[in-house]
Design a protein around this motif. Structure first.
Motif, PDB file in Angstrom:
ATOM      1  N   ILE A 728       0.829  -1.202   0.000  1.00  0.00           N
ATOM      2  CA  ILE A 728       0.000   0.000   0.000  1.00  0.00           C
ATOM      3  C   ILE A 728       0.866   1.255   0.000  1.00  0.00           C
ATOM      4  O   ILE A 728       0.688   2.175  -0.817  1.00  0.00           O
ATOM      5  N   SER A 729       1.853   1.319   0.903  1.00  0.00           N
ATOM      6  CA  SER A 729       2.750   2.477   0.947  1.00  0.00           C
ATOM      7  C   SER A 729       3.618   2.546  -0.297  1.00  0.00           C
ATOM      8  O   SER A 729       3.925   3.642  -0.807  1.00  0.00           O
ATOM      9  N   VAL A 732       1.855   4.312  -3.102  1.00  0.00           N
ATOM     10  CA  VAL A 732       1.901   5.771  -2.993  1.00  0.00           C
ATOM     11  C   VAL A 732       3.256   6.282  -3.469  1.00  0.00           C
ATOM     12  O   VAL A 732       3.339   7.286  -4.208  1.00  0.00           O
ATOM     13  N   TYR A 752     -11.083   9.795  -2.298  1.00  0.00           N
ATOM     14  CA  TYR A 752      -9.707   9.838  -1.823  1.00  0.00           C
ATOM     15  C   TYR A 752      -8.812  10.393  -2.932  1.00  0.00           C
ATOM     16  O   TYR A 752      -9.094  10.247  -4.131  1.00  0.00           O
ATOM     17  N   ILE A 754      -4.630  10.608  -3.939  1.00  0.00           N
ATOM     18  CA  ILE A 754      -3.225  10.288  -3.701  1.00  0.00           C
ATOM     19  C   ILE A 754      -2.397  11.243  -4.550  1.00  0.00           C
ATOM     20  O   ILE A 754      -2.448  11.199  -5.790  1.00  0.00           O
ATOM     21  N   GLN A 794       0.600  12.953   1.323  1.00  0.00           N
ATOM     22  CA  GLN A 794       0.252  12.616  -0.060  1.00  0.00           C
ATOM     23  C   GLN A 794      -1.139  11.998  -0.183  1.00  0.00           C
ATOM     24  O   GLN A 794      -1.696  11.978  -1.276  1.00  0.00           O
ATOM     25  N   ALA A 795      -1.670  11.485   0.911  1.00  0.00           N
ATOM     26  CA  ALA A 795      -2.978  10.821   0.869  1.00  0.00           C
ATOM     27  C   ALA A 795      -4.010  11.705   1.575  1.00  0.00           C
ATOM     28  O   ALA A 795      -3.744  12.240   2.661  1.00  0.00           O
ATOM     29  N   ASP A 887      -4.760  12.760   5.582  1.00  0.00           N
ATOM     30  CA  ASP A 887      -4.948  11.357   5.941  1.00  0.00           C
ATOM     31  C   ASP A 887      -3.575  10.745   6.200  1.00  0.00           C
ATOM     32  O   ASP A 887      -2.736  10.676   5.301  1.00  0.00           O
ATOM     33  N   GLU A 888      -3.361  10.326   7.403  1.00  0.00           N
ATOM     34  CA  GLU A 888      -2.071   9.748   7.771  1.00  0.00           C
ATOM     35  C   GLU A 888      -2.089   8.223   7.738  1.00  0.00           C
ATOM     36  O   GLU A 888      -1.073   7.589   7.989  1.00  0.00           O
ATOM     37  N   ASP A 890      -3.460   6.125   5.128  1.00  0.00           N
ATOM     38  CA  ASP A 890      -3.754   5.498   3.838  1.00  0.00           C
ATOM     39  C   ASP A 890      -5.171   4.936   3.812  1.00  0.00           C
ATOM     40  O   ASP A 890      -5.406   3.761   3.506  1.00  0.00           O
ATOM     41  N   SER A 891      -6.145   5.770   4.180  1.00  0.00           N
ATOM     42  CA  SER A 891      -7.517   5.295   4.262  1.00  0.00           C
ATOM     43  C   SER A 891      -8.135   5.026   2.896  1.00  0.00           C
ATOM     44  O   SER A 891      -9.234   4.494   2.825  1.00  0.00           O
ATOM     45  N   SER A 893      -7.367   2.757   1.215  1.00  0.00           N
ATOM     46  CA  SER A 893      -7.478   1.290   1.147  1.00  0.00           C
ATOM     47  C   SER A 893      -8.876   0.814   1.505  1.00  0.00           C
ATOM     48  O   SER A 893      -9.167  -0.378   1.384  1.00  0.00           O
TER      49      SER A 893
END
Length: 960
Positions: A728-729, A732, A752, A754, A794-795, A887-888, A890-891, A893
């Motif tokens: 996931i990270s 990004v 969302y 990114i 970034q998210a 968003d810290e 990565d919501s 997802s």
């Protein structure tokens, strides 16, 4: 409260001066000059004494023989001279091959015994025996009635006994037996021969054997009670009522002296007093040095003629008709182990093994305070009596039960109509025997109520014994009052269900804001029901998992018994809860699947042309300079990476299934689900295997699923994703290196973002420049990646305005219009140009939106409030400007499998449990669970790929 306790005494405990009274099941003293008989259940005269009279038991009168006739005849009634000496018993003996003759051939008693054939006269009251090879004294009732061995009129001959017409005899008995299941009433040859004589001998002489025989005939007639009938039970009740003067036995009001104990009484509410007023005076424990895990059942057994046979311990399968090993048969009485045995037995085998019925009075043995072995009477609930016409309207209420004492396994005697040696017309079989052990409410010391044995008989019309068969079963159940647990479950369900309604309302309110609608319509109600289905599924799941683990821990780990497992019939509500949880969770899972397959997504390419190139203009024949094209491969690459992470989970599903199956079947955790007190993970193949508890099966499997999943999540989040791979990270990071942002809309006005805009300006470059860019970024020689200056964020979660959404939809319509059915075969250049132009328009619009170009559709960036994060909703409505929330976590997802691990895990657990409860097979449940995971993963990948190609205009052929 009544006490139904008595001391345990055996014939061997009585000694020479006492006899075993079969009526009182206790030792009684013999009279003067008397001793115990060889059988132990009566008294006989001592050596040198003869009997003057005898009515059985201790009712014997002895008289000393004179010196000149110091010997006693073989029957003990007369004194005789013995020229060849005496035996140790004081009787005459003869030399080898001589026959002792004490009477002449016509029955006259000899003054001196001869070792010749017998010869006597009527003066000696002798008559030939059944074999005709020796002369014996005739039956005493003949002498009493006629002073001879004849029972001529007006005396009454019945059952081999002679009664005087002047005696106060009991009423004339009806020698019929009713077989209610077949609707047959027949005249029994056994009853016809023995009923009246047994009743008369019991009534006139208090003959113990006759009284027992009469009681047995009442039991064979299913303890029928009718004030107007003179059947076996009617005669028994007649004698019972009219012999109150004789007193009671062991201070038990229902046990009349000289009579067997057949009934507890018919007073209303007596059954509940017998079963619940007193607890059994023994403490049971599963563990520790003083554990007591055996139920010592013992039965006094009698034959049909009323003779006491012996005390029998139930171990060894006395009551189990089905054959099995000794170890497994004995396991029936291990405390806390639910025992079930059933089989089909042929009628021919039953007739062979049980030609004559044996009757049992059942007791539970325990040690008293003074070390004395005591017995506790075990009541019998005869279902054939409870459901007879007399009790048909009483229902199943305990207070209406009529408890009895004596029972039998097979009766092939009362169903014989003629010759007692022939096959019976009907046999009666105890087809279902259940011993119920009930735990005292709120006990912490392992105390139980008196056990109850429930017997159901089946009537079989004998036609062809070789082909006929009967299903029989034997079980031992342990139960406790589950009403308090049910109340607590209902309270938990009510409270959590109410909270689920509030939580679903909040979710619906958040969903309405995210869709940009403020009208409560049918779609809103439907969405609320879907939310509530998912939340209610979680409530059911929490309750069932909590219940399963509670019973698993507290039942298996307890030392002194304080809880017992629910019976299979009491588990139905629990299974219903699991079924409800699975059904509702399936709805939530399908709704989640549909929402993820219909998201709007677009990849914003920030790459700009590098310089210009010469390009020929079609149709004009001239060459003009144009901006250098931007490579589409980066977009394809990001699209493929997105496609790959759509079904990535926080755990490894295959490892999860295999690990659960390994611990259940290989390590042996499945043995914890057996309905016994053992917490061992292994079982011997020779030992009895208790039936499965559905609650424990669910508790063990759910606990393993949750424990292994928790360990997997810890492993992946702490170690694997930090030191090996975090997809996931990495996605990004890859977006940033590719200079591509991802714009996602999961709702009409919510989604969302990114931010993947490269800090280096270009990403379409060679390897050397790429490495230089990475080095500069590592050394902080360039700006940070964040959307805002000097930030790394970034998210974002985005809440867009209605105006922004309408503009997006207008462009999106031109993007998808060409994909209609009428244009599927249109491959003209115009179509491709339209597609390219629409793509460029969307890319330009979204990039300019991010760059704050459109002031009428601008946005702001802010942090979510703590309450907003907790409730997962937005308080501010984006009316004029859209809102980007930092968003810290990565919501984004949440639109992937990865962000919905809880829902997927609960669905897998419930699916596994439903299959297991239906099939009782962990292996099949594991296989089907893995198959459903793969099937839904395939569906999610396939349809998700099509949606990705449709929404981003990336050709599906490039998605691999």
């Amino acid at each position: 409260a009544r006490s139904f306790s008595l001391p345990l005494q055996r014939p061997g405990d009585c000694g020479d001066a006492r006899y075993f009274d079969i009526s009182r099941l206790a030792c009684g003293p013999c009279g003067a000059h008397q001793r115990q008989s060889a059988g132990g259940d009566s008294c006989v005269c001592q050596t040198g004494y003869r009997m003057v009279s005898s009515n059985g038991g201790s009712s014997v009168i002895c008289e000393k023989c004179p010196e000149n006739k110091s010997g006693v005849t073989q029957d003990g009634w007369n004194c005789i001279t013995c020229p060849k000496g005496l035996t140790s018993e004081g009787k005459c003996k003869c030399l080898h091959n001589e026959i002792l003759v004490e009477r002449s051939i016509d029955g006259i008693l000899l003054n001196e015994a001869l070792c010749i054939l017998c010869n006597g006269s009527e003066q000696s009251f002798s008559a030939s025996d059944a074999s005709g090879n020796r002369c014996v004294r005739c039956e005493q009732t003949f002498i009493n009635a006629s002073k001879s061995c004849d029972c001529s009129s007006p005396n009454i001959l019945t059952g081999g006994l002679c009664f005087s017409a002047s005696d106060n005899l009991p009423p004339k008995g009806v020698a019929t037996v009713r077989f209610g299941q077949l609707g047959i009433t027949l005249t029994s040859a056994w009853f016809l021969k023995n009923l009246q004589s047994s009743a008369s001998a019991c009534w006139l002489y208090s003959n113990l054997t006759a009284c027992q025989a009469l009681g047995n005939m009442c039991v064979m007639n299913m303890n029928s009670l009718s004030s107007s009938s003179t059947d076996a039970c009617g005669l028994f009740q007649y004698i019972y009522v009219n012999t109150a003067r004789l007193g009671i036995v062991h201070s038990i009001a229902f046990w009349r002296h000289n009579l067997p104990w057949l009934y507890y009484g018919d007073q209303p509410g007596l059954a509940s007093q017998v079963l619940e007023a007193n607890h059994f005076p023994t403490i049971f424990s599963f563990k520790g040095t003083d554990k007591d895990v055996k139920l010592q059942f013992i039965a006094a057994s009698f034959d049909a003629a009323g003779n006491f046979l012996k005390w029998q311990n139930l171990e060894g399968g006395i009551l189990q008709l089905c054959p099995d090993t000794q170890t497994k048969l004995n396991a029936a009485y291990a405390f806390g182990t639910t025992y079930e045995q059933s089989c089909k037995i042929s009628v021919s085998k039953i007739l062979l093994d049980f030609p004559n019925p044996i009757f049992y009075d059942l007791f539970l043995e325990y040690n008293g305070d003074n070390g004395q072995q005591n017995l506790w009477a075990v009541p019998v609930l005869n279902l054939n009596l409870q459901y007879s016409e007399m009790f048909v309207n009483q229902g199943s209420n305990m207070n209406s039960w009529l408890l009895t004492r004596r029972f039998f396994l097979v009766d092939a005697l009362s169903g014989k109509e003629n010759d007692l040696g022939k096959l019976p017309r009907v046999i009666r079989i105890a087809s279902k025997i259940t011993i119920s052990i009930r735990l005292v409410s709120h006990t912490q010391r392992g105390m139980i109520y008196p056990p109850l044995i429930t017997v159901a008989y089946t009537d079989v019309l004998v036609q062809n014994p070789e082909t006929q068969s009967v299903m029989v079963s034997f079980s031992v159940n342990y139960e406790m009052n589950q009403s308090e647990a049910q109340i607590q479950t209902d309270i938990a369900l009510g409270v959590l269900g109410g909270l689920a309604v509030l939580w679903s309302l909040l979710k619906t309110a958040g969903w309405k804001r995210r869709t940009g609608s403020s009208i409560i319509d049918l779609q809103t109600v439907f969405k609320f029901l879907l939310f509530y289905a998912g939340d209610l599924a979680n409530v059911f799941f929490l309750i069932t998992v909590g219940t399963g683990i509670y019973w698993l821990v507290f039942f298996k780990a307890q030392q002194f018994v304080s809880v017992l497992l629910p019976l299979p019939s009491q588990e139905e509500e629990f299974v219903t809860y699991i079924a409800c949880a699975f059904s509702l969770k399936t709805l939530q899972f399908l709704q989640l699947l549909v929402s993820q397959l219909t998201i709007d997504i677009f990849f914003i390419d920030w790459e700009r042309p590098k310089g210009k190139v010469l390009k020929a203009v079609e149709g004009e024949g001239v060459i003009k300079s144009a901006a250098a094209p931007v490579s589409i491969w980066r977009t394809y690459f990001i699209a493929n990476e997105w496609n790959e992470i759509q079904t990535v989970r926080k755990i490894n599903p295959l490892f999860q299934v295999l690990a659960v199956l390994f611990f259940l079947e290989v390590v042996g955790f499945s043995n914890l689900a057996l309905m016994d007190s053992s917490s061992s993970l292994s079982r011997s193949s020779e030992s009895y295997i208790a039936p499965w508890s559905r609650i424990l099966r669910f508790g063990v499997s759910a606990a393993l699923w949750l424990a292994i999943a928790f360990l997997q999540i810890i492993f992946f989040s702490v170690f694997y994703e930090r030191f090996v791979e975090d997809k996931i990270s990495q996605f990004v990071d890859l977006c940033c290196m590719s200079n591509i942002s991802v714009f996602l809309l999961s709702h009409s006005c919510f989604g969302y973002y990114i931010h993947g805009r490269s800090v280096h300006g270009h990403a379409d470059t060679n390897m050397e420049e790429m490495n230089m860019n990475l080095k500069r970024e590592a050394e902080n020689l360039c700006s940070q990646r964040g959307l805002l200056p000097n930030t790394d964020g970034q998210a974002f979660q985005i809440s867009i305005s209605r105006k922004m959404r309408l503009h997006y939809d207008r462009i999106h319509e031109s993007l998808t219009r060409k994909r209609g059915p009428a244009r599927l075969l249109d491959s003209s250049a115009n179509t491709f140009e339209q597609s390219t132009r629409a793509y460029n328009t969307m890319n330009k619009f979204l990039s300019s939106f991010i760059d704050h170009v459109h002031k009428e559709m601008d946005y702001i960036v802010k942090d979510k409030l703590l309450l907003e994060r907790i409730l997962d909703m937005e308080f501010m409505e984006p009316i004029e400007k859209s809102i980007f929330y930092n968003d810290e976590g990565d919501s984004f997802s949440d639109v992937l499998y990865y962000g919905n691990e809880t829902t997927l895990l609960i669905f897998d657990i419930l699916f596994f449990s439903i299959v297991d409860l239906a099939s009782q097979s962990f292996v099949l449940a594991a296989i089907l669970t893995y198959l459903q995971q793969e099937i839904f993963r395939f569906i999610r990948n396939t349809l998700g790929q099509k949606n990705l190609a449709s929404k981003t205009l990336v050709d599906e052929r490039f998605l691999i």
